[in-house]
Design a protein around this motif. Structure first.
Motif, PDB file in Angstrom:
ATOM      1  N   LYS A  39       0.823  -1.209   0.000  1.00  0.00           N
ATOM      2  CA  LYS A  39       0.000   0.000   0.000  1.00  0.00           C
ATOM      3  C   LYS A  39       0.857   1.260   0.000  1.00  0.00           C
ATOM      4  CE  LYS A  39      -3.710   1.905   2.854  1.00  0.00           C
ATOM      5  NZ  LYS A  39      -4.468   1.662   4.085  1.00  0.00           N
ATOM      6  N   ASN A  40       1.998   1.210   0.702  1.00  0.00           N
ATOM      7  CA  ASN A  40       2.894   2.367   0.780  1.00  0.00           C
ATOM      8  C   ASN A  40       4.301   1.899   1.176  1.00  0.00           C
ATOM      9  OD1 ASN A  40       2.833   2.024   3.642  1.00  0.00           O
ATOM     10  ND2 ASN A  40       0.967   3.235   3.731  1.00  0.00           N
ATOM     11  N   CYS A  41       5.240   2.829   1.177  1.00  0.00           N
ATOM     12  CA  CYS A  41       6.634   2.479   1.498  1.00  0.00           C
ATOM     13  C   CYS A  41       6.813   2.059   2.951  1.00  0.00           C
ATOM     14  CB  CYS A  41       7.561   3.637   1.166  1.00  0.00           C
ATOM     15  SG  CYS A  41       7.899   3.782  -0.595  1.00  0.00           S
ATOM     16  N   LYS A  42       6.050   2.643   3.834  1.00  0.00           N
ATOM     17  CA  LYS A  42       6.165   2.276   5.246  1.00  0.00           C
ATOM     18  C   LYS A  42       5.864   0.787   5.425  1.00  0.00           C
ATOM     19  CE  LYS A  42       4.413   3.558   9.793  1.00  0.00           C
ATOM     20  NZ  LYS A  42       3.483   4.404  10.524  1.00  0.00           N
ATOM     21  N   ASP A  43       4.829   0.304   4.749  1.00  0.00           N
ATOM     22  CA  ASP A  43       4.484  -1.118   4.839  1.00  0.00           C
ATOM     23  C   ASP A  43       5.538  -1.993   4.163  1.00  0.00           C
ATOM     24  OD1 ASP A  43       2.181  -0.498   6.225  1.00  0.00           O
ATOM     25  OD2 ASP A  43       0.948  -0.413   4.419  1.00  0.00           O
ATOM     26  N   MET A  44       6.081  -1.531   3.028  1.00  0.00           N
ATOM     27  CA  MET A  44       7.119  -2.306   2.350  1.00  0.00           C
ATOM     28  C   MET A  44       8.377  -2.387   3.208  1.00  0.00           C
ATOM     29  SD  MET A  44       9.120  -1.773  -1.262  1.00  0.00           S
ATOM     30  CE  MET A  44       7.809  -2.251  -2.358  1.00  0.00           C
ATOM     31  N   ASN A  45       8.747  -1.279   3.848  1.00  0.00           N
ATOM     32  CA  ASN A  45       9.959  -1.265   4.659  1.00  0.00           C
ATOM     33  C   ASN A  45       9.851  -2.105   5.921  1.00  0.00           C
ATOM     34  OD1 ASN A  45      10.578   2.102   3.635  1.00  0.00           O
ATOM     35  ND2 ASN A  45      11.610   0.274   2.907  1.00  0.00           N
ATOM     36  N   LYS A  46       8.648  -2.456   6.335  1.00  0.00           N
ATOM     37  CA  LYS A  46       8.489  -3.378   7.463  1.00  0.00           C
ATOM     38  C   LYS A  46       8.969  -4.771   7.067  1.00  0.00           C
ATOM     39  CE  LYS A  46       4.573  -1.072   9.622  1.00  0.00           C
ATOM     40  NZ  LYS A  46       3.124  -1.144   9.874  1.00  0.00           N
ATOM     41  N   VAL A  47       8.802  -5.119   5.797  1.00  0.00           N
ATOM     42  CA  VAL A  47       9.200  -6.435   5.300  1.00  0.00           C
ATOM     43  C   VAL A  47      10.589  -6.386   4.653  1.00  0.00           C
ATOM     44  CG1 VAL A  47       8.562  -8.334   3.756  1.00  0.00           C
ATOM     45  CG2 VAL A  47       6.775  -7.020   4.905  1.00  0.00           C
ATOM     46  N   ALA A  81       5.271   1.896  -8.675  1.00  0.00           N
ATOM     47  CA  ALA A  81       4.767   3.220  -8.307  1.00  0.00           C
ATOM     48  C   ALA A  81       5.440   3.763  -7.049  1.00  0.00           C
ATOM     49  CB  ALA A  81       3.261   3.161  -8.089  1.00  0.00           C
ATOM     50  N   ARG A  82       6.066   2.920  -6.248  1.00  0.00           N
ATOM     51  CA  ARG A  82       6.740   3.339  -5.016  1.00  0.00           C
ATOM     52  C   ARG A  82       8.153   3.872  -5.280  1.00  0.00           C
ATOM     53  NH1 ARG A  82       2.485   3.220  -4.248  1.00  0.00           N
ATOM     54  NH2 ARG A  82       1.139   1.603  -3.505  1.00  0.00           N
ATOM     55  N   ASP A  83       8.630   3.782  -6.520  1.00  0.00           N
ATOM     56  CA  ASP A  83       9.966   4.262  -6.877  1.00  0.00           C
ATOM     57  C   ASP A  83       9.857   5.726  -7.313  1.00  0.00           C
ATOM     58  OD1 ASP A  83      12.579   4.583  -7.621  1.00  0.00           O
ATOM     59  OD2 ASP A  83      12.517   3.162  -9.287  1.00  0.00           O
ATOM     60  N   ARG A  84       9.958   6.633  -6.358  1.00  0.00           N
ATOM     61  CA  ARG A  84       9.753   8.065  -6.628  1.00  0.00           C
ATOM     62  C   ARG A  84      10.815   8.661  -7.547  1.00  0.00           C
ATOM     63  NH1 ARG A  84       9.607  10.688  -1.023  1.00  0.00           N
ATOM     64  NH2 ARG A  84      11.119   9.074  -0.689  1.00  0.00           N
ATOM     65  N   ASP A  85      12.079   8.268  -7.366  1.00  0.00           N
ATOM     66  CA  ASP A  85      13.140   8.876  -8.151  1.00  0.00           C
ATOM     67  C   ASP A  85      13.494   8.066  -9.409  1.00  0.00           C
ATOM     68  OD1 ASP A  85      14.297   6.782  -6.792  1.00  0.00           O
ATOM     69  OD2 ASP A  85      15.878   7.956  -5.862  1.00  0.00           O
ATOM     70  N   LYS A  86      12.749   7.029  -9.691  1.00  0.00           N
ATOM     71  CA  LYS A  86      12.891   6.224 -10.920  1.00  0.00           C
ATOM     72  C   LYS A  86      14.304   5.693 -11.132  1.00  0.00           C
ATOM     73  CE  LYS A  86       8.649   7.368 -11.958  1.00  0.00           C
ATOM     74  NZ  LYS A  86       7.689   6.795 -11.068  1.00  0.00           N
ATOM     75  N   ASP A  87      14.922   5.235 -10.034  1.00  0.00           N
ATOM     76  CA  ASP A  87      16.280   4.703 -10.143  1.00  0.00           C
ATOM     77  C   ASP A  87      16.328   3.184 -10.150  1.00  0.00           C
ATOM     78  OD1 ASP A  87      15.600   4.239  -7.517  1.00  0.00           O
ATOM     79  OD2 ASP A  87      17.383   5.142  -6.658  1.00  0.00           O
ATOM     80  N   GLY A  88      15.172   2.527 -10.119  1.00  0.00           N
ATOM     81  CA  GLY A  88      15.129   1.068 -10.145  1.00  0.00           C
ATOM     82  C   GLY A  88      15.065   0.448  -8.765  1.00  0.00           C
ATOM     83  N   ILE A  89      14.934   1.275  -7.720  1.00  0.00           N
ATOM     84  CA  ILE A  89      14.787   0.771  -6.346  1.00  0.00           C
ATOM     85  C   ILE A  89      13.560   1.418  -5.732  1.00  0.00           C
ATOM     86  CG2 ILE A  89      15.869   0.471  -4.093  1.00  0.00           C
ATOM     87  CD1 ILE A  89      18.561   1.097  -5.462  1.00  0.00           C
ATOM     88  N   ALA A  90      12.603   0.615  -5.351  1.00  0.00           N
ATOM     89  CA  ALA A  90      11.376   1.120  -4.729  1.00  0.00           C
ATOM     90  C   ALA A  90      11.554   1.185  -3.228  1.00  0.00           C
ATOM     91  CB  ALA A  90      10.193   0.216  -5.078  1.00  0.00           C
ATOM     92  N   CYS A  91      11.223   2.308  -2.641  1.00  0.00           N
ATOM     93  CA  CYS A  91      11.224   2.525  -1.173  1.00  0.00           C
ATOM     94  C   CYS A  91      12.582   2.306  -0.511  1.00  0.00           C
ATOM     95  CB  CYS A  91      10.184   1.634  -0.506  1.00  0.00           C
ATOM     96  SG  CYS A  91       8.502   1.922  -1.063  1.00  0.00           S
ATOM     97  N   GLU A  92      13.640   2.764  -1.163  1.00  0.00           N
ATOM     98  CA  GLU A  92      14.971   2.602  -0.563  1.00  0.00           C
ATOM     99  C   GLU A  92      15.094   3.439   0.696  1.00  0.00           C
ATOM    100  OE1 GLU A  92      15.664   5.547  -4.033  1.00  0.00           O
ATOM    101  OE2 GLU A  92      14.492   3.782  -3.708  1.00  0.00           O
TER     102      GLU A  92
END
Length: 93
Positions: A39-47, A81-92
């Motif tokens: 749903k968002n980066c906060k949830d992804m970063n938990k995992v 969609a979670r990759d804000r800077d379009k560098d190939g890493i989502a939610c770094e």
């Protein structure tokens, strides 16, 4: 009498806490591929603390990070969609 009241209050709090925590699903799982769409980066970063990279060759463009990203093209594609800077890493992070 006081012990019983305390048990009832604690039980109610426990049930309320469990049902509140289970109600807000943070992710959607594709039944066919078993890929998780967060749903968002906060949830992804938990995992995945360092986020998810589409390949091991991509470099972070957003600055210094604390954690190394997990590499998975399918997982990255589901969460592109979670990759804000379009560098190939989502939610770094």
């Amino acid at each position: 009498m006081m012990k019983r009241l305390l048990k009832v209050v604690l039980s109610f709090g426990l049930v309320l806490g469990i049902s509140y925590g289970a109600g807000g699903s943070a992710q959607v799982v594709d039944a066919k591929t078993k890929i998780v769409k967060f749903k968002n980066c906060k949830d992804m970063n938990k995992v995945y603390k360092g986020g998810v990279a589409k390949s091991s060759k991509v470099k972070n463009k957003g600055g210094k990070t604390k954690y190394k990203p997990f590499v998975s093209k399918a997982l990255y594609d589901a969460n592109k969609a979670r990759d804000r800077d379009k560098d190939g890493i989502a939610c770094e992070r």
